[in-house]
Design an enzyme around this catalytic site. Structure first.
Site, short mmCIF file in Angstrom:
data_model
loop_
_atom_site.label_atom_id
_atom_site.label_comp_id
_atom_site.label_asym_id
_atom_site.label_seq_id
_atom_site.Cartn_x
_atom_site.Cartn_y
_atom_site.Cartn_z
N CYS A 39 0.74 -1.26 -0.16
CA CYS A 39 -0.09 0.05 -0.10
C CYS A 39 0.93 1.25 0.06
O CYS A 39 1.50 1.63 -1.15
CB CYS A 39 -1.11 0.01 1.10
SG CYS A 39 -2.37 1.18 0.66
N HIS A 78 -3.52 -5.01 0.37
CA HIS A 78 -2.90 -5.89 1.64
C HIS A 78 -3.20 -7.11 1.60
O HIS A 78 -4.01 -7.85 2.24
CB HIS A 78 -3.82 -5.31 2.82
CG HIS A 78 -3.70 -3.78 3.03
ND1 HIS A 78 -2.90 -3.10 3.90
CD2 HIS A 78 -4.17 -2.72 2.37
CE1 HIS A 78 -2.83 -1.89 3.73
NE2 HIS A 78 -3.66 -1.50 2.87
N GLU A 112 -1.65 -9.30 3.45
CA GLU A 112 -1.34 -9.79 4.80
C GLU A 112 -2.87 -10.09 5.51
O GLU A 112 -3.11 -10.99 6.33
CB GLU A 112 -0.54 -8.75 5.87
CG GLU A 112 -1.41 -7.42 6.27
CD GLU A 112 -1.32 -6.39 5.08
OE1 GLU A 112 -1.04 -6.54 3.93
OE2 GLU A 112 -1.51 -5.12 5.40
N1 GLN Z 1 -2.13 6.76 2.29
C1 GLN Z 1 -2.05 5.93 1.35
C2 GLN Z 1 -3.38 5.94 0.75
O1 GLN Z 1 -4.27 6.28 1.20
C3 GLN Z 1 -1.89 4.43 1.61
C4 GLN Z 1 -2.87 3.67 2.58
C5 GLN Z 1 -2.29 2.39 3.13
O2 GLN Z 1 -1.00 2.24 3.47
N2 GLN Z 1 -3.08 1.56 3.71
O3 GLN Z 1 -3.55 5.73 -0.54
#
Ligand code: GLN
Length: 538
Positions: free
Chosen positions: A384, A510, A512
């Site tokens: 992310c 994600h 995970e």
């Molecule tokens: N802050 C980034 C976004 O909103 C990444 C979010 C995250 O890592 N869950 O796109």
């Protein structure tokens, strides 16, 4: 009302952090392993509508389900233990309960009645508890009540449990109370008094615990069990010892040894059998007997908090067992990383994961770390924000776009290589409004991702507002950072890879959240494998 589904309520006494979630998940595992379709639900007594707006200092990791609910991290344990997806219905907070009741009041649904905690709030709680049971999908629903009995905010939940126990009738609903039996070293004794008091507190609200699970650092002697049984109106066989374990994955076997599943099934008038834990124990055997050891750096800004990257740490345990390797995760605080100390902090690592996150703090350290692993061929997994930083690093240091940034960090950058998603631009409410939950991703065949997933079409969970800016796609690809996965409808970039590096993969989603004991996530498995290879060639 259906009485087909049986209900188990798990309450906590004496202190918080006794591990109700792990006990609930372990019991569910034992029930599932003897054929009962079991799910677990968490009721959280705080006023936030969901934990999505809470920062990790407050509440640890925010776990995301397939259907896009931002939930308590205990749901992660439920999925990891049971290998069954949870949903919005598996986590309910006081905020959501009140929000629903108040919206109904505004619609005039209460026909002029005074709306009160009892019965309106408690009815809503009872309704939420039974949504899963009434779905017909489960034989047993375990409901974990957050907090500790005696807390003001837990009272409506305990009252709802009292009413439901009565409504559902004998053998259809039971209460397991998790409590602490402390050891006083000065006296050299285990003490039962705190447990007696917390069982009494529960009784003041009209709820009699059926089973006591006692957290302890020492074995509970039989005279102490008898004493607890006598004072707490519980049979001796229903006093279950929960001794500290070296890994949470030992707890199902410890509960089995104590006969927790047997007492539970007896009280629910259900047949009990020997749970089939073959697969589970195979995992434990691999986990406990690794053939080698590697060290992976986890770079984030909350690394000092053990709960903030819970699912990532657990995914490494699953992937480690699969590779028969012990994965030591070394926390690296991104805020204290800079060009001067990066070599000292990272060069011994076998792999580096740059964590998800929000906001500006610590991002320059993440970018420096990615530059270092890219240039030094250290296996890299970006998740992310970690993926977004990998794109920024590449644009700054390879494409020469010195001010490349995300508009999250620098809204005025002249090179917004990561930009806010179109449909996020006009959003003002922060709660539950990100791109959440499972979305499709299509994978190019010539890629590490395809080798990893062995499929071109996958679904992974998301939680973000910003995305790879496609205006830069051609330039970035031409310079060597390939986009190998994208959403088939919106073309949003989901995966980037660097083919001139041995293993450099970064994903917008994600992985995970989907790693379980039964199904270690393939991306983590492959990352650990690549890190092991790097370790062996050093
Ligand atoms: N802050 C980034 C976004 O909103 C990444 C979010 C995250 O890592 N869950 O796109």
């Amino acid at each position: 009302m259906t009485t087909k589904t049986k209900y188990i309520f798990v309450t906590g006494g004496v202190t918080s952090s006794l591990g109700k979630g792990i006990i609930a998940a372990s019991l569910a595992k034992l029930l599932q392993a003897q054929g009962y379709k079991t799910t677990i639900q968490k009721l959280d007594p705080y006023i936030n509508v969901d934990p999505g707006t809470l920062n990790p200092y407050e509440h640890g990791e925010c776990y995301v389900t397939d259907d896009g609910a931002e939930t308590d991290l205990d749901l992660g344990h439920y999925e990891r233990f049971l290998n069954v997806p949870t949903s919005q219905a598996n986590n309910v907070t006081t905020g959501r309960i009140y929000q629903n009741v108040i919206e109904r009041e505004r619609r005039g649904e209460f026909l002029g009645k005074t709306v009160q905690v009892v019965p309106h709030i408690t009815d809503e709680i009872k309704h939420r508890i039974q949504i899963l049971g009434n779905s017909g999908d489960y034989d047993i629903v375990i409901t974990e009540i957050g907090g500790t009995v005696g807390d003001i905010e837990s009272l409506p939940y305990v009252e709802a449990v009292r009413q439901l126990k009565w409504d559902l009738g004998e053998n259809n609903a039971i209460v397991i109370h998790l409590t602490l039996v402390p050891f006083l070293s000065a006296a050299g004794e285990l003490k039962t008094k705190p447990t007696q008091h917390s069982v009494k507190t529960l009784m003041e609200s009209g709820v009699q615990a059926d089973i006591l699970v006692c957290r302890t650092e020492h074995e509970l002697p039989s005279d102490l069990r008898r004493k607890l049984a006598l004072f707490c109106n519980v049979r001796e066989e229903a006093i279950i010892q929960s001794i500290d374990a070296s890994t949470i994955y030992d707890v199902p076997n410890l509960m089995l040894e104590q006969g927790l599943d047997k007492v539970v099934l007896k009280k629910l008038a259900l047949k009990s059998d020997t749970p089939d834990l073959t697969k589970w124990n195979k995992f434990l055997e691999l986990h406990k007997n690794p053939k080698s050891e590697i060290t992976i750096g986890l770079i984030g800004k909350y690394v000092e908090l053990q709960d903030s990257y819970k699912s990532i740490l657990e995914a490494f345990i699953h992937a480690g067992a699969e590779n028969e390797v012990k994965v030591n995760v070394e926390s690296v605080h991104s805020e204290y990383l800079n060009e001067d100390n990066i070599k000292m902090k990272l060069s011994h690592l076998d792999g580096v994961l740059v964590a998800p996150g929000f906001g500006e703090r610590g991002i320059e350290g993440k970018i420096d770390a990615i530059k270092f692993v890219r240039e030094n061929n250290i296996p890299f997994l970006g998740i992310c924000l970690g993926m977004q930083m990998a794109v920024i690093e590449f644009c700054r240091n390879v494409l020469g776009l010195k001010d490349a940034n995300s508009t999250e960090m620098d809204p005025k950058t002249s090179n917004p290589v990561i930009d806010i998603m179109e449909d996020q631009k006009n959003i003002t409410d922060m709660g539950g409004t990100m791109r959440l939950g499972a979305w499709d991703c299509h994978i190019e065949k010539e890629s590490i991702a395809y080798d990893v997933y062995q499929s071109q079409d996958i679904k992974e969970r998301h939680r973000h507002r910003y995305e790879f800016n496609s205006d830069y796609k051609e330039k970035i690809e031409a310079a060597g950072l390939k986009t190998t996965g994208y959403n088939p409808e919106t073309k949003l970039v989901e995966i980037v890879e660097n083919p001139s590096h041995p293993w450099f993969v970064a994903v917008q989603y994600h992985p995970e959240y989907k790693s379980t004991v039964a199904n270690p996530h393939p991306l983590f498995v492959a990352f650990v494998k690549a890190s092991l290879k790097h370790h062996n060639t050093k």
